[in-house]
Design an enzyme around this catalytic site. Structure first.
Site, PDB file in Angstrom:
ATOM      1  N   SER A 241      -7.011  32.504   6.191  1.00 43.35           N
ATOM      2  CA  SER A 241      -7.509  30.937   6.788  1.00 43.35           C
ATOM      3  C   SER A 241      -8.706  30.850   6.843  1.00 43.35           C
ATOM      4  O   SER A 241      -9.509  31.699   6.314  1.00 43.35           O
ATOM      5  CB  SER A 241      -6.738  30.943   7.964  1.00 43.35           C
ATOM      6  OG  SER A 241      -7.239  31.552   9.166  1.00 43.35           O
ATOM      7  N   LYS A 242      -9.051  29.631   7.350  1.00 47.99           N
ATOM      8  CA  LYS A 242     -10.696  29.219   7.485  1.00 47.99           C
ATOM      9  C   LYS A 242     -11.468  30.461   8.245  1.00 47.99           C
ATOM     10  O   LYS A 242     -12.601  30.544   7.916  1.00 47.99           O
ATOM     11  CB  LYS A 242     -10.775  27.809   8.438  1.00 47.99           C
ATOM     12  CG  LYS A 242     -10.692  26.847   7.519  1.00 47.99           C
ATOM     13  CD  LYS A 242     -11.693  26.118   7.040  1.00 47.99           C
ATOM     14  CE  LYS A 242     -11.719  25.199   5.706  1.00 47.99           C
ATOM     15  NZ  LYS A 242     -11.902  25.769   4.359  1.00 47.99           N
ATOM     16  N   ARG A 243     -10.655  30.976   9.219  1.00 49.70           N
ATOM     17  CA  ARG A 243     -11.390  32.282  10.020  1.00 49.70           C
ATOM     18  C   ARG A 243     -12.068  33.161   9.081  1.00 49.70           C
ATOM     19  O   ARG A 243     -12.944  33.740   9.289  1.00 49.70           O
ATOM     20  CB  ARG A 243     -10.250  32.691  10.877  1.00 49.70           C
ATOM     21  CG  ARG A 243     -10.504  32.545  12.340  1.00 49.70           C
ATOM     22  CD  ARG A 243      -9.094  33.104  13.070  1.00 49.70           C
ATOM     23  NE  ARG A 243      -7.849  33.225  12.405  1.00 49.70           N
ATOM     24  CZ  ARG A 243      -7.703  34.753  12.153  1.00 49.70           C
ATOM     25  NH1 ARG A 243      -8.251  35.429  12.325  1.00 49.70           N
ATOM     26  NH2 ARG A 243      -6.435  34.945  11.436  1.00 49.70           N
ATOM     27  N   GLU A 251     -14.474  25.168  -2.447  1.00 49.27           N
ATOM     28  CA  GLU A 251     -15.691  25.962  -1.806  1.00 49.27           C
ATOM     29  C   GLU A 251     -16.225  27.094  -2.588  1.00 49.27           C
ATOM     30  O   GLU A 251     -17.326  27.176  -2.327  1.00 49.27           O
ATOM     31  CB  GLU A 251     -15.022  26.442  -0.384  1.00 49.27           C
ATOM     32  CG  GLU A 251     -14.733  25.173   0.631  1.00 49.27           C
ATOM     33  CD  GLU A 251     -14.057  25.967   1.717  1.00 49.27           C
ATOM     34  OE1 GLU A 251     -14.530  26.220   2.887  1.00 49.27           O
ATOM     35  OE2 GLU A 251     -12.672  25.944   1.736  1.00 49.27           O
TER      36      GLU A 251
END
Ligand code: GLU
Length: 460
Positions: A241-243, A251
């Site tokens: 995830s983004k974490r 990206e």
């Protein structure tokens, strides 16, 4: 061409996740390995969450990754009439039925299940009931008649044999009360109509598969083979995830990764071929199979990706890199281009990604002083010899031949005479001429920039 047909079926509700990019890659490789077809289906039936922007993003990322489908995409939303037609057929064949259970009735069932510590399951109350008994004012859903006993089995190409007791599968909904077909139905009808032979997707869909097989059976259609690939985890073993860092393919593009490095990395995340780390596209196509795809989730390792990216960057064709740099700096002059061309082999070998490459050529630009910020280390390298700056400039003023070997020999003697370590002088020169503490050979850079430019920068 073989009859192998696969499809990548993203829902356009967000950017292309790195895990989905890998699903696309595995579909692509499997199709190419078998000389089959690799198709794209946009699953845009969730009207509230699907957007054209997300679709465009996904298509752009697939294009960047070199994973364009072989044909124009199929839009699931445009097939709604066909989905409804199949529901009507199942109703006519008595393989599905209208269910008039109200929300309150279902809530009651759910509460009872919670109380008895059981999993909620619809109790088939309308399965055999006469539709004449339908209560007024309720728009029914349509449910499939799932088998009441026995097992639903399949042999997943990655996960092995999967066997589910049919008692655990409820008569699930195939058409909602608002008249829209469910995902479960749409996906099966589309895969049948597209003649898909292998469904390759994330293992978050593993639990849907028995229900889908029930639909194939009801429609008397041959089931495709299934291959459910494990999700990608972060370094801590939790779902990526983004974490953990970038999660969207786009990206990675922005961070300066090369598509070939991404393909290689995503393949290695879950697929192995002996100890091979660097796997070319040609080898990937010839080696790909599901036997070598791991069953458990792979952990994303940014360091490995960086190493692979550096490898591919080092071997990237200079003309392609020049096109990239010219696009980044539309005002590059001929002099700058020729300087870059001369040093590109060395610069690309030191850069981990295109962003580093983009910054690493800045010192070759004219008006360098206006364009550059010094790294901290470079500032210290300058500070160390700041008292000797004039002397150093005067020394280079006296040198006529700015050939790198001559510069090196003369600087060595100068360093001895002045009792300054050569490496400090080199670091000082590097900081002044490039703004950085890493660069190709500083004497080659001096030769390339030529005397006037070198003296100008040293005096700044
Ligand atoms: N649209 C589904 C998803 O994005 C994929 C369904 C499938 O591959 O069967 O998760």
């Amino acid at each position: 061409m073989s009859n192998v047909k696969v499809r990548f079926a993203p829902s356009p509700t967000g950017m292309l996740h790195i895990g989905s990019a890998r699903t696309a890659l595995f579909n692509y490789l499997f199709a190419r390995h078998n000389g089959g077809e690799y198709l794209l289906r946009i699953e845009d039936t969730d009207k509230a969450r699907s957007t054209k922007e997300a679709e465009a993003e996904i298509l752009a990322s697939m294009n960047w990754l070199g994973l364009n489908a072989d044909k124009e995409p199929v839009y699931q939303s445009k097939r709604e009439l066909r989905h409804k037609e199949v529901v009507a057929q199942l109703l006519a064949e008595n393989k599905a039925y209208h269910c008039y259970a109200t929300k309150e009735e279902l809530d009651e069932l759910r509460e009872a299940a919670i109380k008895n510590k059981q999993r909620f399951k619809y109790d088939n109350r309308w399965r055999e009931r006469n539709p004449n008994e339908a209560p007024a004012g309720i728009t029914p859903v349509v449910r499939i008649k799932a088998p009441l006993d026995g097992y639903t089995k399949f042999n997943d190409l990655v996960q092995g044999e999967i066997k589910v007791n049919n008692k655990e599968i409820e008569d699930f909904i195939i058409l909602r009360s608002d008249g829209t077909p469910t995902y479960m139905l749409a996906v099966v009808v589309d895969d049948i109509d597209m003649a898909i032979t292998h469904v390759i997707r994330g293992d978050d869909h593993l639990s849907n598969t028995p229900k889908q097989i029930i639909l194939y059976n009801a429609l008397i259609a041959t089931c495709p083979e299934f291959a459910h690939i494990p999700l990608i985890y972060g370094a801590d073993g939790k779902k990526m995830s983004k974490r953990h860092g970038a999660t969207a393919a786009s990206e990675y593009q922005e961070l300066g990764y090369l598509p070939e490095a991404m393909r290689n990395y995503l393949l290695r995340l879950g697929f192995s071929h002996g100890d091979d780390e660097i796997i070319s596209d040609a080898d990937a196509i010839s080696w790909f199979n599901f036997t070598n795809v791991g069953k458990s989730p792979a952990r994303f390792d940014f360091k490995k990706l960086d190493n692979l990216n550096a490898h591919y960057l080092k071997h990237k064709n200079n003309d392609e890199l020049m096109v990239f740099l010219a696009a980044q700096y539309p005002d590059l002059t001929e002099l700058e281009k020729s300087r870059i061309n001369k040093l590109l082999d060395e610069i690309k070998a030191r850069a981990k990604n295109l962003i580093e490459l983009k910054h690493a050529i800045l010192f070759l630009r004219e008006n360098f002083g206006e364009r550059l910020t010094l790294t901290d280390k470079a500032q210290k390298d300058i500070a160390k010899l700041v008292d000797q700056q004039i002397k150093i400039i005067d020394f280079y003023k006296e040198i006529d031949s700015f050939k790198h070997d001559n510069l090196y020999e003369k600087t060595k003697i100068f360093a001895e005479q002045e009792d300054i370590k050569l490496k400090f002088i080199a670091a000082f020169l590097r900081a002044k001429l490039t703004g950085s503490h890493v660069s190709p050979s500083i004497f080659e850079i001096m030769e390339l920039l030529e005397k006037d430019e070198v003296l100008k920068r040293l005096s700044m």
